[in-house]
Design a protein around this motif. Structure first.
Motif, PDB file in Angstrom:
ATOM      1  N   UNK A  83       0.832  -1.201   0.000  1.00 27.76           N
ATOM      2  CA  UNK A  83       0.000   0.000   0.000  1.00 27.76           C
ATOM      3  C   UNK A  83       0.870   1.257   0.000  1.00 27.76           C
ATOM      4  N   UNK A 159      -4.591   1.211  -2.218  1.00 27.87           N
ATOM      5  CA  UNK A 159      -3.738   1.952  -1.286  1.00 27.87           C
ATOM      6  C   UNK A 159      -4.158   1.790   0.163  1.00 27.87           C
ATOM      7  N   UNK A 160      -5.005   0.784   0.399  1.00 32.12           N
ATOM      8  CA  UNK A 160      -5.522   0.587   1.749  1.00 32.12           C
ATOM      9  C   UNK A 160      -5.433  -0.896   2.078  1.00 32.12           C
ATOM     10  N   UNK A 161      -5.196  -1.212   3.359  1.00 35.82           N
ATOM     11  CA  UNK A 161      -5.067  -2.625   3.741  1.00 35.82           C
ATOM     12  C   UNK A 161      -6.466  -3.209   3.873  1.00 35.82           C
ATOM     13  N   UNK A 165      -9.817  -5.377   7.064  1.00 35.37           N
ATOM     14  CA  UNK A 165     -11.163  -4.936   7.445  1.00 35.37           C
ATOM     15  C   UNK A 165     -12.052  -6.125   7.777  1.00 35.37           C
ATOM     16  N   UNK A 174      -7.420  -9.804  17.964  1.00 36.00           N
ATOM     17  CA  UNK A 174      -7.491  -8.408  18.390  1.00 36.00           C
ATOM     18  C   UNK A 174      -8.744  -8.174  19.219  1.00 36.00           C
TER      19      UNK A 174
ATOM     20  N   UNK B  37     -15.013  -6.796  -1.528  1.00 33.35           N
ATOM     21  CA  UNK B  37     -14.129  -6.233  -0.497  1.00 33.35           C
ATOM     22  C   UNK B  37     -13.733  -4.804  -0.846  1.00 33.35           C
ATOM     23  N   UNK B  38     -13.442  -4.599  -2.118  1.00 35.06           N
ATOM     24  CA  UNK B  38     -13.031  -3.265  -2.559  1.00 35.06           C
ATOM     25  C   UNK B  38     -14.105  -2.232  -2.284  1.00 35.06           C
ATOM     26  N   UNK B  40     -16.645  -2.575  -0.192  1.00 34.01           N
ATOM     27  CA  UNK B  40     -16.850  -2.482   1.247  1.00 34.01           C
ATOM     28  C   UNK B  40     -15.789  -1.582   1.858  1.00 34.01           C
ATOM     29  N   UNK B  41     -14.561  -1.732   1.346  1.00 37.38           N
ATOM     30  CA  UNK B  41     -13.459  -0.937   1.896  1.00 37.38           C
ATOM     31  C   UNK B  41     -13.713   0.554   1.673  1.00 37.38           C
ATOM     32  N   UNK B  44     -16.215   1.526   4.154  1.00 34.78           N
ATOM     33  CA  UNK B  44     -15.740   1.440   5.528  1.00 34.78           C
ATOM     34  C   UNK B  44     -14.659   2.470   5.811  1.00 34.78           C
ATOM     35  N   UNK B  45     -14.039   2.986   4.747  1.00 32.72           N
ATOM     36  CA  UNK B  45     -12.915   3.891   4.954  1.00 32.72           C
ATOM     37  C   UNK B  45     -13.318   5.294   5.373  1.00 32.72           C
ATOM     38  N   UNK B  61      -6.304   8.797   3.971  1.00 30.99           N
ATOM     39  CA  UNK B  61      -6.225   7.788   2.900  1.00 30.99           C
ATOM     40  C   UNK B  61      -4.900   7.023   2.966  1.00 30.99           C
ATOM     41  N   UNK B  64      -4.884   4.472   6.190  1.00 29.66           N
ATOM     42  CA  UNK B  64      -5.526   3.168   6.051  1.00 29.66           C
ATOM     43  C   UNK B  64      -4.655   2.168   5.312  1.00 29.66           C
ATOM     44  N   UNK B  65      -3.655   2.660   4.601  1.00 32.06           N
ATOM     45  CA  UNK B  65      -2.700   1.752   3.977  1.00 32.06           C
ATOM     46  C   UNK B  65      -1.521   1.476   4.881  1.00 32.06           C
ATOM     47  N   UNK B  86     -14.022  -1.385  16.073  1.00 33.00           N
ATOM     48  CA  UNK B  86     -14.463  -2.777  16.066  1.00 33.00           C
ATOM     49  C   UNK B  86     -15.453  -2.982  14.930  1.00 33.00           C
ATOM     50  N   UNK B  87     -15.552  -4.237  14.513  1.00 34.66           N
ATOM     51  CA  UNK B  87     -16.496  -4.538  13.450  1.00 34.66           C
ATOM     52  C   UNK B  87     -17.888  -4.099  13.896  1.00 34.66           C
ATOM     53  N   UNK B  92     -13.062   2.396  10.659  1.00 37.55           N
ATOM     54  CA  UNK B  92     -12.488   1.208  10.012  1.00 37.55           C
ATOM     55  C   UNK B  92     -11.916   0.237  11.048  1.00 37.55           C
ATOM     56  N   UNK B  93     -12.237  -1.044  10.887  1.00 34.09           N
ATOM     57  CA  UNK B  93     -11.919  -2.059  11.878  1.00 34.09           C
ATOM     58  C   UNK B  93     -10.443  -2.037  12.282  1.00 34.09           C
ATOM     59  N   UNK B  94     -10.217  -1.978  13.578  1.00 32.26           N
ATOM     60  CA  UNK B  94      -8.860  -2.151  14.097  1.00 32.26           C
ATOM     61  C   UNK B  94      -8.019  -0.890  14.126  1.00 32.26           C
TER      62      UNK B  94
END
Lengths: 310, 291
Positions: A83, A159-161, A165, A174, B37-38, B40-41, B44-45, B61, B64-65, B86-87, B92-94
């Motif tokens: 990323x 560009x994002x992990x 998610x 976690x 996933x893309x 959703x990301x 979620x971002x 931006x 998140x990477x 958290x979910x 964004x998770x975590x």
């Protein structure tokens, strides 16, 4: 295939006693749970008992032990690097240590000795055997490598992990340490998927983390060796408990085909369940170099004949 | 080799077709998962405005990477203000965040949360906490902020760790009472770190001063925009037409000063020539005497 008269592992319990027949399973649970416990307990030690140093802090993605030893997960760091991140020195040291460890003991040791989802999927597999559920799986086992590719392409593109998610592996660990939120839904999903949809569906077919570690440990030293394979009485218990059951047969029955007694497949998680469950102690942990001794004997024997014959 | 392939019989030929079919299926399936996933990301971002990133966090931006969601910053915060998304949360998770109203950043001198970050998602170049820009305080509601009602409060001004720089009190006339001043809190983005202590301290039920992410709190001038008076200062002269002194058509002995004094009546011309007397009654009575 013959219908089994006794429960899986019953013969081993009868022959070796309950503890010996569950030795590696117990050790694995101790390993998995004590890792979690360390991370959970550390903040309490610091907060309540006002200890100066942290036993461990962070989580499996990146942690610091005793305020000095950094450990970083190579899969998640690789995603970050893709990323566009330049990792800090501690992360690089941490990744090197982790990689070195798994190069030695086998990448998927992560799966069976560390990963908390393993307990979930093992439970699903156990219940599946108990209830006699046998849904044929449509998912090829290589799907996980495509998934792995996906987790590495997504950060390049976005560009994002992205994988983190939804990654149930990191999320469960976690979650237990920092707060679970709705992550239990995902974990329940994994459990039900393994129970009802596909045998070893998550760990054996989908999980890109396991796929990453299997590639990492493909040349590792520590292996399960079917050293005593002549003693095999075809009880099939090892096939029943092995989460990667396809990898056993070529080795176990390899005496005729010239395959050495070492399970070289990188998908073996070194969980040792086959060792536990075998009443006649066919399997044991050993070095991959054990192959040299046995291969030479068997290749010059039946195997060599068959190859020249083909 | 070829021989051994065909030696395995038709099974092999069939399985090659199957193999291609299965691979295609797998790739399509994984591709679909990837697309899901893309999308959703992307959804979620989006960080909710009330979730503030720890000091030194790089732009969202990039963050998140970079953030690998290890929680080390959470552990090293001595005030335990940081949480991991958290979910099911909007965050964004975590990823780490804090909520100013309930737990603001206490602005530790040594910024312990930053150097532990293994991936520079929290920029290690941040060594002076006063340089942190976690967000920006905004006086969002002038209708409820009691300073605007003419009451003395100044709590936000007083708790500010960059006291006197990030928030100043500007005195304004109180039109309602006619004789008091309003002590209006004004935030200055060049000094505000976005720590949130002011939002935490705001005495209202719902804070009238809030921390917002910088991109929500700040406007931005067009890149082409030039401020005339600054350009003039830089150039040392007007850049358009030369400055002409304004000419007023006023009676003799009277002039006008634009910069403050206003109408000036030259005293030297003799009292009789002055159009207005200092005593307003004289002006009113003027002319009556003649009659």
């Amino acid at each position: 295939m013959m219908a089994k008269q006794t429960a899986v592992g019953a013969e081993a319990v009868a022959a070796k006693g309950w503890f010996k027949a569950h030795k590696w399973l117990i050790l694995r649970r101790v390993s998995q749970l004590s890792l979690l416990a360390l991370f959970v307990v550390s903040p309490y030690l610091v907060d309540r008992l006002e200890r100066e140093t942290w036993l461990v802090k962070g989580n499996l993605a990146s942690s610091v032990t005793l305020d000095v030893l950094p450990l970083t997960d190579p899969h998640v760091l690789l995603q970050a690097v893709l990323a566009g991140v330049e990792p800090h020195r501690d992360a690089i040291i941490g990744v090197i240590l982790v990689i070195a460890f798994y190069l030695l003991v086998g990448g998927r040791v992560y799966c069976s000795w560390v990963c908390p989802v393993n307990m979930v999927t093992d439970a699903a597999a156990w219940l599946r055997r108990k209830l006699g559920i046998s849904t044929p799986s449509q998912l090829p086992r290589v799907t996980r490598y495509w998934m792995l590719g996906l987790t590495l392409v997504l950060p390049l593109v976005t560009g994002s992990i992205v994988w983190e998610l939804v990654n149930p592996v990191s999320m469960l660990f976690r979650g237990i340490v920092f707060g679970l939120g709705m992550a239990w839904v995902l974990v329940l999903g994994v459990f039900l998927f393994d129970l009802l949809v596909s045998r070893d569906g998550w760990c054996g077919r989908l999980c890109p983390v396991g796929a990453f570690y299997s590639l990492l440990g493909s040349r590792s030293q520590l292996r399960v060796v079917a050293a005593n394979r002549e003693a095999c009485d075809d009880c099939m218990d090892c096939y029943a408990v092995c989460p990667e059951s396809r990898i056993i047969k070529p080795v176990l029955k390899g005496a005729e085909t010239g395959v050495g007694p070492v399970i070289l497949s990188s998908n073996c998680t070194n969980c040792g369940r086959c060792i536990d469950v075998c009443a006649v102690d066919v399997f044991q942990f050993g070095s991959r170099n054990a192959i040299d001794q046995v291969k030479t004997t068997s290749v010059t024997g039946a195997g060599a004949r068959q190859r020249t014959g083909a | 080799m070829k021989k051994s392939d065909s030696g395995n019989g038709q099974e092999r030929g069939l399985s090659r077709r199957q193999f291609l079919g299965n691979t295609l299926k797998t790739v399509c399936g994984v591709g679909l998962v990837g697309m899901g996933l893309g999308f959703y990301a992307r959804q979620a971002d989006s960080l909710p405005p009330m979730a503030i990133r720890p000091p030194g966090a790089i732009p969202e931006e990039d963050f998140l990477g970079a953030c690998i969601r290890c929680g080390l910053c959470v552990r090293d915060c001595p005030y335990d203000i940081l949480k991991l998304g958290q979910l099911g949360d909007d965050v964004p998770t975590g990823t780490p965040y804090f909520t100013a109203r309930t737990g603001p950043c206490e602005m530790c001198e040594d910024i312990p949360c930053v150097p532990v970050c293994p991936t520079n998602a929290l920029d290690h170049n941040l060594t002076d906490i006063r340089e942190a820009r976690m967000g920006l305080a905004v006086v969002v509601d002038q209708e409820t902020c009691i300073a605007f009602l003419g009451l003395r409060c100044e709590v936000c001004f007083n708790v500010c760790p960059v006291r006197g720089d990030a928030i100043t009190l500007e005195l304004q006339h109180n039109d309602r009472s006619g004789k008091h001043a309003l002590f209006i809190p004004v935030v200055h983005s060049e000094a505000c770190t976005g720590c949130g202590l002011c939002e935490k301290a705001c005495i209202l039920e719902e804070a009238a001063i809030k921390i917002f992410p910088n991109h929500l709190a700040k406007g931005e001038l067009g890149g082409h925009y030039r401020l005339g008076w600054k350009e003039k200062e830089k150039a040392g002269k007007s850049l358009v037409t030369p400055d002409l002194e304004h000419r007023y058509n006023l009676p003799e002995g009277v002039r006008y000063e634009l910069q403050g004094e206003g109408l000036i009546i030259e005293q030297g011309q003799g009292a009789g020539e002055v159009p207005f007397s200092t005593n307003p009654l004289d002006t009113l009575n003027r002319g009556l005497e003649d009659k």
